[in-house]
Design a protein around this motif. Structure first.
Motif, short mmCIF file in Angstrom:
data_model
loop_
_atom_site.label_atom_id
_atom_site.label_comp_id
_atom_site.label_asym_id
_atom_site.label_seq_id
_atom_site.Cartn_x
_atom_site.Cartn_y
_atom_site.Cartn_z
N UNK A 225 0.73 -1.38 0.03
CA UNK A 225 0.00 -0.02 0.01
C UNK A 225 0.92 1.23 0.19
N UNK A 226 1.82 1.23 0.80
CA UNK A 226 3.03 2.28 0.79
C UNK A 226 3.33 2.68 -0.34
N UNK A 227 4.09 1.74 -1.21
CA UNK A 227 4.88 2.27 -2.22
C UNK A 227 3.77 2.38 -3.44
N UNK A 228 2.69 1.89 -3.52
CA UNK A 228 1.55 2.28 -4.65
C UNK A 228 1.22 3.58 -4.35
N UNK A 229 0.86 4.00 -2.96
CA UNK A 229 0.67 5.36 -2.74
C UNK A 229 1.72 6.31 -3.16
N UNK A 230 2.91 5.91 -2.89
CA UNK A 230 4.00 6.63 -3.34
C UNK A 230 3.91 7.04 -4.74
N UNK A 231 3.76 6.03 -5.60
CA UNK A 231 3.68 6.04 -6.92
C UNK A 231 2.73 7.17 -7.59
N UNK A 232 1.58 7.09 -6.67
CA UNK A 232 0.34 7.96 -7.06
C UNK A 232 0.80 9.38 -6.69
N UNK A 233 1.59 9.62 -5.75
CA UNK A 233 2.10 10.97 -5.39
C UNK A 233 3.42 11.37 -6.26
N UNK A 234 3.90 10.51 -6.99
CA UNK A 234 4.92 10.68 -8.07
C UNK A 234 4.25 11.24 -9.31
N UNK A 235 2.83 10.72 -9.58
CA UNK A 235 1.98 10.97 -10.70
C UNK A 235 1.57 12.61 -10.43
N UNK A 236 1.27 12.85 -8.99
CA UNK A 236 0.79 14.26 -8.85
C UNK A 236 1.86 15.32 -8.87
N UNK A 237 2.98 14.77 -8.56
CA UNK A 237 4.09 15.79 -8.42
C UNK A 237 4.31 16.12 -10.00
N UNK A 238 4.16 15.00 -11.06
CA UNK A 238 4.41 15.39 -12.21
C UNK A 238 3.30 16.49 -12.82
N UNK A 239 2.00 16.29 -12.44
CA UNK A 239 1.01 17.60 -12.47
C UNK A 239 1.42 18.60 -11.99
N UNK A 240 2.05 18.84 -10.81
CA UNK A 240 2.57 19.96 -10.37
C UNK A 240 3.55 20.68 -10.94
#
Length: 256
Positions: A225-240
């Motif tokens: 769960x932790x690393x999947x959530x971290x990957x989604x954070x990475x996607x949001x950082x790309x949006x930023x």
């Protein structure tokens, strides 16, 4: 201070953050995005040595090759992204994720992050299919960014809690408002940055796998769960870092 002034102040803070981190943010975003693939590949490699499972060994090698291409940002980034899309699809079928709505939505959100990474890779190079006419150089990228944003918000739908207490209701209202803003591309960078902070706090608090002994099943569940959530954070950082793209309200406002 009025609501509009408060919003302008928040946007100024977000812009200042982007100016300071603009050289490092895309690299951090890509690293976060592929973290779940790297962790899964390392885990499979060690399990192969313990269990002599050649199928898992093959999966592991595939993970490492694809993620190394993405991480190093070579000219094969687009092919690596398609490889990771294939791995997500195989996982969805092989592990029966297709019938588990929560895990399916998280896998789709992970695919949204990869879609944003694929869109980023198109920004500097030509089409990977030479000689094929297109509607415009930026058009496919814009729709990839739109699809990536929409898929990313699925992650937050799995975090909604339908409880009657005040904190849960407030969290659901604020979270829903933010994911709608990201999906439609309005105040996108500010909304995405706020979601990054929120999701990072939730991830560290609820998915602290390092506090659970390794022999307990909950350790592996929280780690996944932790690393999947971290990957989604990475996607949001790309949006930023890259913005919402052409198909967004932020872009349309420039034409008004």
């Amino acid at each position: 201070m009025g609501q509009e002034e408060l919003m302008n102040t928040a946007e100024d803070v977000a812009d200042q953050f982007l100016r300071v981190t603009k050289q490092y943010l895309p690299h951090l975003a890509r690293l976060c995005l592929i973290s779940t693939f790297l962790e899964d590949g390392i885990r499979m490699w060690f399990q192969w040595h313990e269990q002599r499972d050649y199928i898992e060994a093959t999966w592991s090698c595939g993970y490492f090759l694809a993620t190394c291409f993405v991480l190093l940002n070579l000219k094969f980034v687009q092919y690596a992204c398609f490889g990771l899309f294939g791995i997500i699809a195989l996982q969805t079928v092989a592990y029966s994720i297709l019938w588990d709505l929560k895990f399916l939505m998280r896998n789709l959100a992970l695919g949204g992050g990869l879609l944003l990474l694929l869109a980023e890779s198109r920004s500097e190079g030509k089409s990977m299919f030479a000689g094929v006419p297109s509607m415009g150089e930026s058009s496919p990228k814009q729709y990839m960014q739109l699809g990536g944003r929409v898929l990313l918000v699925l992650m937050f739908m799995t975090l909604l809690h339908f409880d009657s207490n005040f904190f849960s209701i407030l969290q659901n209202m604020v979270g829903t408002a933010l994911i709608i803003l990201v999906a439609i591309g309005f105040k996108t960078k500010l909304a995405a940055l706020t979601l990054v902070i929120w999701l990072l706090a939730i991830n560290i608090y609820f998915n602290a796998f390092w506090t659970v002994p390794a022999y307990k099943p909950m350790h592996d569940f929280l780690k996944y769960d932790f690393f999947q959530t971290t990957s989604v954070i990475g996607g949001l950082l790309l949006v930023v870092a890259l913005g919402p793209g052409g198909v967004s309200m932020d872009e349309k406002k420039k034409e008004w």
